[in-house]
Design a protein around this motif. Structure first.
Motif, mmCIF file in Angstrom:
data_model
loop_
_atom_site.group_PDB
_atom_site.id
_atom_site.type_symbol
_atom_site.label_atom_id
_atom_site.label_comp_id
_atom_site.label_asym_id
_atom_site.label_seq_id
_atom_site.Cartn_x
_atom_site.Cartn_y
_atom_site.Cartn_z
ATOM 1 N N ILE B 26 0.848 -1.195 0.000
ATOM 2 C CA ILE B 26 0.000 0.000 0.000
ATOM 3 C C ILE B 26 0.882 1.244 0.000
ATOM 4 C CG2 ILE B 26 -1.605 1.321 1.435
ATOM 5 C CD1 ILE B 26 -3.223 -0.886 0.817
ATOM 6 N N ASP B 27 0.564 2.187 -0.880
ATOM 7 C CA ASP B 27 1.193 3.517 -0.829
ATOM 8 C C ASP B 27 0.186 4.472 -0.244
ATOM 9 O OD1 ASP B 27 3.282 2.412 -2.143
ATOM 10 O OD2 ASP B 27 2.699 3.164 -4.119
ATOM 11 N N LEU B 28 0.680 5.348 0.615
ATOM 12 C CA LEU B 28 -0.271 6.230 1.291
ATOM 13 C C LEU B 28 0.478 7.474 1.724
ATOM 14 C CD1 LEU B 28 -2.523 4.834 4.106
ATOM 15 C CD2 LEU B 28 -1.278 6.907 4.496
ATOM 16 N N SER B 29 -0.170 8.620 1.595
ATOM 17 C CA SER B 29 0.446 9.810 2.172
ATOM 18 C C SER B 29 -0.643 10.743 2.678
ATOM 19 C CB SER B 29 1.323 10.522 1.141
ATOM 20 O OG SER B 29 0.504 11.151 0.196
ATOM 21 N N VAL B 30 -0.329 11.435 3.737
ATOM 22 C CA VAL B 30 -1.262 12.400 4.308
ATOM 23 C C VAL B 30 -0.548 13.741 4.411
ATOM 24 C CG1 VAL B 30 -2.838 12.871 6.210
ATOM 25 C CG2 VAL B 30 -2.111 10.546 5.775
ATOM 26 N N GLU B 31 -1.191 14.768 3.907
ATOM 27 C CA GLU B 31 -0.632 16.114 4.032
ATOM 28 C C GLU B 31 -1.069 16.701 5.369
ATOM 29 O OE1 GLU B 31 1.365 17.438 1.722
ATOM 30 O OE2 GLU B 31 1.146 15.640 0.476
ATOM 31 N N PRO B 32 -0.338 17.683 5.884
ATOM 32 C CA PRO B 32 -0.823 18.387 7.077
ATOM 33 C C PRO B 32 -2.194 19.003 6.793
ATOM 34 C CG PRO B 32 1.427 19.047 6.556
ATOM 35 C CD PRO B 32 0.969 18.189 5.436
ATOM 36 N N ARG B 33 -3.052 19.051 7.759
ATOM 37 C CA ARG B 33 -4.395 19.632 7.685
ATOM 38 C C ARG B 33 -5.328 18.896 6.731
ATOM 39 N NH1 ARG B 33 -3.764 24.697 10.056
ATOM 40 N NH2 ARG B 33 -5.985 24.994 9.760
ATOM 41 N N GLU B 34 -5.011 17.660 6.415
ATOM 42 C CA GLU B 34 -5.848 16.943 5.459
ATOM 43 C C GLU B 34 -6.642 15.849 6.173
ATOM 44 O OE1 GLU B 34 -5.237 14.936 1.109
ATOM 45 O OE2 GLU B 34 -3.902 14.306 2.699
ATOM 46 N N VAL B 35 -7.868 15.592 5.705
ATOM 47 C CA VAL B 35 -8.649 14.473 6.225
ATOM 48 C C VAL B 35 -8.659 13.370 5.166
ATOM 49 C CG1 VAL B 35 -10.843 13.706 7.179
ATOM 50 C CG2 VAL B 35 -10.134 16.080 7.475
ATOM 51 N N LEU B 36 -7.986 12.271 5.498
ATOM 52 C CA LEU B 36 -7.935 11.137 4.589
ATOM 53 C C LEU B 36 -8.823 10.033 5.149
ATOM 54 C CD1 LEU B 36 -6.496 9.545 2.221
ATOM 55 C CD2 LEU B 36 -4.955 8.705 3.978
ATOM 56 N N ALA B 37 -9.687 9.475 4.327
ATOM 57 C CA ALA B 37 -10.505 8.354 4.783
ATOM 58 C C ALA B 37 -9.994 7.081 4.136
ATOM 59 C CB ALA B 37 -11.965 8.566 4.417
ATOM 60 N N ILE B 38 -9.883 6.023 4.928
ATOM 61 C CA ILE B 38 -9.549 4.710 4.378
ATOM 62 C C ILE B 38 -10.783 3.834 4.545
ATOM 63 C CG2 ILE B 38 -7.974 2.761 4.454
ATOM 64 C CD1 ILE B 38 -5.913 4.491 5.692
ATOM 65 N N VAL B 39 -11.310 3.348 3.426
ATOM 66 C CA VAL B 39 -12.554 2.585 3.449
ATOM 67 C C VAL B 39 -12.286 1.147 3.052
ATOM 68 C CG1 VAL B 39 -14.949 2.650 2.719
ATOM 69 C CG2 VAL B 39 -13.523 4.643 2.421
ATOM 70 N N GLY B 40 -13.001 0.252 3.658
ATOM 71 C CA GLY B 40 -12.902 -1.142 3.278
ATOM 72 C C GLY B 40 -13.679 -1.971 4.258
#
Lengths: 276, 291
Positions: B26-40
């Motif tokens: 899995i590749d994944l990155s989160v920026e500051p102030r960002e809302v990332l959702a991971i669904v599954g």
């Protein structure tokens, strides 16, 4: 003509909470005068947050607890388990499926025995007959004969809920109480179980009392909807009436709290966020 | 620079039947102030990937990655004691079952102050003041009184608020919420989601929201990763995911939403995963706009 399978008139249930050394005893009014009726082959959904008395009502309908006052009719006959106790015949008519399929199956009992047990207790059938009926029921709920000798831990959550439904159906009940049957399941599995429930309802003309706090599920499965709030039915009507024109402010709060997954509301949220 | 960056993350568990790959590249990155959702759905490896970031996996797990960096620090090279300084302070996590993840033997006040003592080295008075401030922040009435409560004396929603208070106690840069509302009612779910997103915006945290509820995704996320059986199926910003999902699996997930039901039957994921039918896609967009 439609036949009413279950009807409640002004059902009240109080629980007495015993006092301790320094605390006086008090009475909790869990259900405060609820009336309803469900016709054969229909689904009544009961919606509300935890503590609103929906599970207490389910226990009364399933004939586990007696009501403090009020009248309950099943198949047109008045039932009062506090006075008359419960006959085997009544016990067969109403069955329940619980929320958590992990907690409601005995981990040391094979699936075949789980399904055979209601027959063993309530009928005079032989072991061979029980086995045949259990096999048939396994097929009905989308499992196979190879699952007969397995233990509950070998199944996934959705499969366990199928087993719990199969067990409830073993005695050919006319009424099935479903206490949040899909809220512990994933979205895709939830869809499978809901489909199964719909198929079984068509096949056996089952009547459902469906308890849930998920309005999107209720909208999909229910014919009538009752919204409960602090022990009272604040809203009761057909699904379309309730969803199109909610009358009580609590119902509107519930609708507002349900997350919406359509493109328009995402756009609105993103626009709002940008503005902030 | 991304706040959290993972490249080709693989997690495998040793089982009696040989290694089981829970997360597969899995590749994944989160920026500051960002809302990332991971669904599954369950078993898709979404929680395991995040537990790998936190270093909370059991010994039977093997974590491999080409790169796993938080705020420029390479997490793969950190020893356990250095890692403990980051985890709980700069990265913190909220778990699914609030009642089960609090310690029943200690008051909630003690459990909030524990983080402050360990990571911030505050003295008793500072800790108490900060704990009261945190309780107010997460919306618990009567904070002075409630600090002395035990978890069993609080409701599920309140316990989840306490969990959030513990998680944000040290002003983390990244907050991971693992199914924060699955065990809660819709009305409480709404309150907790509003609280999380509000705190995220107020303190400029990165937020990773792990969920299987598409509604939660639609209400909170900026960007979405869809995961299935340990692999990434799709990555998109939230609007394009709902407007024009690219992978069959995402389409299947969206059409399994009860509000998108057309006719009597709900399409299930297995119905669609192997034979993408254009009619179903059309049906979904019709059902989606109707709600």
């Amino acid at each position: 003509m439609s036949v009413t399978v279950v009807e409640g008139k002004n059902i009240v249930r109080d629980y007495h909470v015993g006092g301790g050394l320094f605390r006086p005893s008090r009475t909790v009014h869990a259900v405060k005068g609820v009336s309803f009726s469900v016709d054969k082959g229909k689904t009544l959904a009961i919606v509300g947050e935890s503590g609103c008395g929906k599970s207490t009502l389910a226990r009364i309908i399933t004939l586990v607890d007696p009501a403090t006052s009020g009248e309950l009719f099943i198949d047109g006959k008045k039932v009062d388990i506090a006075r008359d106790g419960l006959s085997k015949e009544m016990r067969r008519k109403v069955q329940i499926v619980f929320q958590n399929p992990y907690g409601s199956l005995n981990p040391r009992q094979k699936i075949g025995d789980v399904l055979g047990e209601p027959l063993l207790i309530n009928t005079d059938s032989t072991a061979g007959e029980r086995r045949d009926l259990a096999m048939k029921m396994l097929k009905k709920v989308g499992l196979g004969p190879e699952h007969y000798n397995r233990y509950p831990h070998m199944f996934s959550g959705g499969q366990r809920q199928r087993i719990a439904i199969a067990r409830a159906l073993m005695l050919n009940p006319s009424l099935l109480v479903l206490d949040e049957p899909v809220s512990a399941l994933d979205l895709s599995v939830q869809a499978q179980v809901l489909n199964l429930l719909a198929d079984l309802q068509d096949e056996f003309q089952l009547t459902y009392v469906f308890i849930s706090h998920d309005l999107s599920v209720v909208r999909y499965i229910a014919d009538d909807v009752m919204v409960m709030y602090f022990g009272e039915a604040v809203e009761y009507g057909s699904r379309d009436e309730v969803f199109a024109d909610p009358k009580h402010s609590y119902t509107r709060t519930l609708f507002a709290a349900t997350p919406r997954a359509d493109v328009a509301s995402i756009k609105a949220r993103l626009a709002k966020k940008k503005a902030a | 620079m991304p706040l959290l960056e993972m490249k080709n993350l693989t997690v495998s568990f040793d089982t009696a039947a040989g290694p089981f790959m829970a997360v597969q590249g899995i590749d994944l990155s989160v920026e500051p102030r960002e809302v990332l959702a991971i669904v599954g759905e369950s078993g898709s490896g979404k929680s395991v990937a995040m537990l790998a970031v936190m270093g909370l996996l059991p010994n039977t797990a093997t974590v491999r990655a080409d790169r796993m960096a938080f705020d420029g620090i390479d997490l793969l090279k950190l020893g356990p004691s250095e890692r403990r300084k980051i985890v709980g302070k700069d990265i913190s996590m909220i778990f699914q079952e609030p009642v089960a993840s609090l310690n029943p033997c200690f008051t909630v006040g003690f459990q909030i102050e524990e983080v402050l003592r360990f990571h911030m080295g505050m003295d008793r008075a500072q800790r108490r003041a900060r704990a009261i401030e945190l309780m107010k922040l997460v919306g618990i009435a009567d904070p002075e009184e409630r600090l002395g409560s035990f978890p069993h004396q609080m409701s599920g929603g309140q316990c989840q608020r306490v969990m959030i208070a513990i998680a944000i106690a040290c002003n983390p840069k990244l907050l991971i919420a693992d199914e924060p509302t699955t065990a809660l009612d819709v009305t409480i779910q709404k309150q907790i989601l509003d609280l999380l997103v509000g705190l995220q915006a107020k303190y400029g945290m990165g937020l990773i929201m792990i969920t299987h509820n598409m509604g939660v995704v639609a209400e909170t996320a900026d960007r979405v990763i869809v995961q299935y059986k340990g692999r990434k199926m799709e990555e998109a910003d939230v609007l394009s995911l709902f407007e024009s999902p690219k992978s069959n699996y995402t389409r299947a997930l969206l059409s399994a939403l009860p509000e998108n039901a057309v006719g009597d039957r709900l399409p299930t994921v297995s119905d669609m995963l192997f034979e993408p039918a254009p009619s179903v896609v059309a049906a979904r967009s019709a059902g989606g706009t109707a709600t």
